[in-house]
Design a protein around this motif. Structure first.
Motif, mmCIF file in Angstrom:
data_model
loop_
_atom_site.group_PDB
_atom_site.id
_atom_site.type_symbol
_atom_site.label_atom_id
_atom_site.label_comp_id
_atom_site.label_asym_id
_atom_site.label_seq_id
_atom_site.Cartn_x
_atom_site.Cartn_y
_atom_site.Cartn_z
ATOM 1 N N HIS A 1 3.543 -3.300 -13.484
ATOM 2 C CA HIS A 1 3.084 -2.420 -12.412
ATOM 3 C C HIS A 1 1.855 -3.020 -11.720
ATOM 4 C CE1 HIS A 1 0.970 1.302 -10.929
ATOM 5 N NE2 HIS A 1 2.162 1.449 -10.391
ATOM 6 N N HIS B 1 1.773 -4.510 -7.775
ATOM 7 C CA HIS B 1 0.830 -3.941 -6.800
ATOM 8 C C HIS B 1 -0.182 -4.969 -6.324
ATOM 9 C CE1 HIS B 1 1.726 0.217 -6.140
ATOM 10 N NE2 HIS B 1 1.875 0.451 -7.436
ATOM 11 N N HIS C 1 9.741 0.698 -6.641
ATOM 12 C CA HIS C 1 8.476 1.412 -6.813
ATOM 13 C C HIS C 1 7.517 1.226 -5.626
ATOM 14 C CE1 HIS C 1 5.281 3.310 -9.182
ATOM 15 N NE2 HIS C 1 4.485 2.354 -8.744
ATOM 16 N N HIS D 1 6.494 4.572 -3.537
ATOM 17 C CA HIS D 1 5.144 4.823 -3.017
ATOM 18 C C HIS D 1 5.177 5.183 -1.534
ATOM 19 C CE1 HIS D 1 2.215 4.372 -6.147
ATOM 20 N NE2 HIS D 1 2.792 3.279 -6.606
ATOM 21 N N GLU E 1 -2.927 7.038 -9.487
ATOM 22 C CA GLU E 1 -2.198 5.788 -9.298
ATOM 23 C C GLU E 1 -1.670 5.703 -7.879
ATOM 24 O OE1 GLU E 1 1.552 5.181 -9.340
ATOM 25 O OE2 GLU E 1 0.899 3.159 -8.874
ATOM 26 N N PRO F 1 -3.724 2.356 -6.729
ATOM 27 C CA PRO F 1 -2.749 1.719 -7.607
ATOM 28 C C PRO F 1 -3.250 0.402 -8.191
ATOM 29 C CG PRO F 1 -2.120 1.416 -5.328
ATOM 30 C CD PRO F 1 -3.403 2.174 -5.330
HETATM 31 ZN ZN LIG Z 1 2.498 2.225 -8.412
#
Ligand SMILES: [Zn+2]
Length: 347
Positions: free
Chosen positions: A144, A148, A183, A188, A321, A325
């Protein structure tokens, strides 16, 4: 009433927890003093812990125990030299833990998987699956951060940083690049709103049949629905790339199964099934309580859990988050507590 927190919380977690308890005490007029637990001091403390130039700075090296719990000899001759080296390998000195985990997985999961393909035994298969189950949550947290921040290692290791997800993702139940496309480029953007393919707002969230439909739809149709989503949004290149990476992984797993079906089951198929069910159940739980007035609000569409160790299946800081993030969410969730309250977020 004396309160206690989960003993496995990290130092930063405990700082945030104490700050929130202080807020509650203040509200109940149990404490009138300001000090090391008010918002400003907590924010400063968390900044210092994460600031390599501050005296209090302490990089996270392991997730299962703190350096303070390590034997002094081990700390001096093994942990500290490793941290000195690792801080130059990762992109941000705070992120030594990522290197620890990349090394852990490549030195255990990879050889174990290779061994299973060449010499399969049921006992080894089960132990490999148990090991993957233990690893896959922390791996996904690391992934994750990777998706990001476009990497976790220093720029001179960009090639390695691009490569390790392709090696480790299928071993941990992910398909190549799919987490990034789903994601970052989709979830998002839509924030669980009506356009989100994994939105919970259409479902009765305390109905098991609805949950099974929600999981089943993701398991069997996401390979088609996500490219279609990008296509409808006019993002043709993303549609093609995510279809290729998803179907490419399926093809790779199919070829692996042709070589050794039993090894493929334990190394790729069961982890994939487990991860996908886990992520859908996690998302369902995160977005079980949605404010119908503002269903796509970061604050009102998710819950934030405080007194739990971080796990991919409950991802306790989901709201922060969405707003921050990065690996600095603890600072964000603490210093913006009043903002959470103003926005009527569920904590
Ligand atoms: Zn995220």
């Amino acid at each position: 009433m004396p309160r206690s927190h989960d003993p496995s919380l990290t130092y930063s977690d405990v700082v945030v927890w104490k700050n929130l308890m202080y807020d509650i005490d203040k509200k109940e007029n149990l404490s009138s003093r300001s000090g090391d637990r008010d918002d400003l001091s907590t924010s400063k403390l968390l900044d210092d812990v994460n600031n390599p130039k501050a005296a209090r700075f302490q990089p996270t090296v392991f997730t299962s125990w703190d350096q303070s719990d390590t034997l002094p000899t081990v700390l001096r001759y093994i942990v500290e030299p490793y941290v000195d080296w690792a801080r130059r390998v990762v992109r941000t000195p705070t992120d030594v833990v990522f290197l620890t985990h990349i090394l852990l997985y490549t030195s255990t999961s990879v050889p174990s998987a290779v061994r299973l393909f060449f010499h399969f035994t049921w006992t080894h298969g089960v132990f490999h699956w148990l090991m993957t189950s233990y690893y896959c949550g922390a791996f996904t947290i690391m992934l994750h951060n990777h998706i990001h921040n476009n990497g976790v290692l220093a720029s001179n290791l960009a090639f390695v940083d691009r490569l390790w997800p392709y090696l480790l993702e299928p071993l941990m139940g992910h398909t190549w690049d799919s987490y990034y496309y789903h994601h970052v480029k989709h979830h998002h953007v839509e924030n669980n709103g009506p356009g989100d393919l994994s939105s919970t707002i259409w479902f009765q969230r305390d109905d098991l049949l609805h949950l099974m439909y929600y999981i089943g739809r993701f398991l069997f149709f996401i390979w088609f629905e996500l490219p279609l989503y990008f296509h409808r949004k006019g993002k043709r290149s993303l549609a093609i790339k995510c279809a290729i990476s998803e179907l490419g992984t399926y093809a790779f797993i199919y070829l692996a199964a042709r070589c050794n079906l039993r090894a493929t089951m334990f190394v790729f198929l069961i982890p994939l099934l487990q991860m996908r069910i886990g992520m859908m159940v996690g998302n369902w739980g995160q977005h079980a309580l949605v404010d119908e007035e503002e269903p796509d609000s970061d604050f009102r569409s998710s819950i934030t859990l405080i007194d739990v160790p971080v796990s991919i299946y409950d991802s306790p800081l989901h709201a922060s988050e969405s707003i921050t993030p990065t690996s600095r969410q603890f600072t964000a969730s603490s210093t913006s507590a009043s903002h959470f309250a103003d926005q009527r977020s569920l904590v």
